[in-house]
Design a protein around this motif. Structure first.
Motif, PDB file in Angstrom:
ATOM      1  N   VAL A   1       0.490  -1.396   0.414  1.00 11.97           N
ATOM      2  CA  VAL A   1       0.442  -0.010  -0.005  1.00 11.97           C
ATOM      3  C   VAL A   1       0.644   1.137  -0.211  1.00 11.97           C
ATOM      4  O   VAL A   1       0.675   2.024  -0.986  1.00 11.97           O
ATOM      5  CB  VAL A   1      -0.986  -0.194   0.947  1.00 11.97           C
ATOM      6  CG1 VAL A   1      -1.110   1.469   1.262  1.00 11.97           C
ATOM      7  CG2 VAL A   1      -2.123  -1.189   1.108  1.00 11.97           C
TER       8      VAL A   1
ATOM      9  N   ASP B   1       3.036   0.966  -3.414  1.00  8.39           N
ATOM     10  CA  ASP B   1       1.703   1.336  -4.882  1.00  8.39           C
ATOM     11  C   ASP B   1       0.938   2.635  -4.848  1.00  8.39           C
ATOM     12  O   ASP B   1       0.257   3.256  -5.698  1.00  8.39           O
ATOM     13  CB  ASP B   1       1.628  -0.029  -5.056  1.00  8.39           C
ATOM     14  CG  ASP B   1       2.458  -1.129  -5.209  1.00  8.39           C
ATOM     15  OD1 ASP B   1       3.382  -1.040  -5.480  1.00  8.39           O
ATOM     16  OD2 ASP B   1       2.203  -2.584  -5.402  1.00  8.39           O
ATOM     17  N   ARG B   2       0.551   2.552  -3.680  1.00  3.67           N
ATOM     18  CA  ARG B   2      -0.575   3.778  -3.483  1.00  3.67           C
ATOM     19  C   ARG B   2      -0.556   4.877  -2.645  1.00  3.67           C
ATOM     20  O   ARG B   2      -1.103   6.166  -3.373  1.00  3.67           O
ATOM     21  CB  ARG B   2      -2.241   3.149  -2.708  1.00  3.67           C
ATOM     22  CG  ARG B   2      -2.666   1.640  -3.084  1.00  3.67           C
ATOM     23  CD  ARG B   2      -3.678   1.477  -2.525  1.00  3.67           C
ATOM     24  NE  ARG B   2      -4.290   0.420  -2.474  1.00  3.67           N
ATOM     25  CZ  ARG B   2      -4.987  -0.568  -1.421  1.00  3.67           C
ATOM     26  NH1 ARG B   2      -5.299   0.261  -0.903  1.00  3.67           N
ATOM     27  NH2 ARG B   2      -4.884  -1.509  -1.513  1.00  3.67           N
ATOM     28  N   ARG B   3       0.683   4.807  -2.247  1.00  2.00           N
ATOM     29  CA  ARG B   3       1.270   6.594  -1.926  1.00  2.00           C
ATOM     30  C   ARG B   3       2.455   6.701  -1.848  1.00  2.00           C
ATOM     31  O   ARG B   3       3.416   7.682  -1.318  1.00  2.00           O
ATOM     32  CB  ARG B   3       1.233   6.358  -0.493  1.00  2.00           C
ATOM     33  CG  ARG B   3       0.181   6.297   0.594  1.00  2.00           C
ATOM     34  CD  ARG B   3      -0.215   6.384   1.817  1.00  2.00           C
ATOM     35  NE  ARG B   3      -1.683   5.470   2.267  1.00  2.00           N
ATOM     36  CZ  ARG B   3      -1.860   5.541   3.419  1.00  2.00           C
ATOM     37  NH1 ARG B   3      -1.364   5.907   4.118  1.00  2.00           N
ATOM     38  NH2 ARG B   3      -3.358   4.874   3.696  1.00  2.00           N
TER      39      ARG B   3
END
Length: 151
Positions: A100, A103-105
């Motif tokens: 997370v 990949d997302r932040r």
């Protein structure tokens, strides 16, 4: 010469804590070109990151609490219920938080602290490296700070 009177208090005060945090962040931002460049960007914000594992009865089997800030994941707590230790839940919690964060932040690194009786060897197996050792913190215990490149 002007004489000043100061009053010292030791009470817990959340409003003052928040004010102090704001003022410290402002002072740090003013002093650091890197932090100034981050001002107003999504990376400037400290965002909570929680990962939970529930068993078949929806009871807490384990969890990870941390936050992301700039390009870092900071793992604050990772815990697995004694009944589920050795089942790979700690590795799965950590891997999910890292995914997370990366990949997302946009996080590039992770950091955490652990004591000698907790999990330094577990974290090393997950690719973390010891960057700081503090003996006797608290007395009789050694604290480790570990980091990992997420990219």
């Amino acid at each position: 010469m002007v004489s000043r009177m100061f009053r010292i208090e030791t009470e817990v005060d959340k409003a003052r804590r928040d004010l102090l945090h704001t003022r410290l962040r402002e002072a740090n931002t003013a002093a650091s070109p890197v932090l100034r460049a981050l001002r107003g960007t999504p990376g400037e914000r400290e965002l909570p990151l929680h990962v939970w594992v529930l068993d078949e009865a929806d009871e807490l089997a384990g969890g990870l609490v941390g936050h992301t800030w700039t390009t870092w994941l900071h793992v604050t707590y990772l815990w697995v219920d004694e009944r589920w230790r050795g089942a790979g839940l700690g590795s799965r919690l950590l891997a999910e938080a890292e995914a997370v964060a990366r990949d997302r932040r946009g996080c590039l690194n992770s950091r955490l602290e652990t004591w000698d009786f907790q999990a330094p060897e577990f974290y090393k197996k997950q690719g973390y490296e010891v960057v700081c050792v503090i003996p006797d913190y608290p007395p009789g215990i050694t604290e480790y700070t570990l980091t990992k490149r997420l990219g």
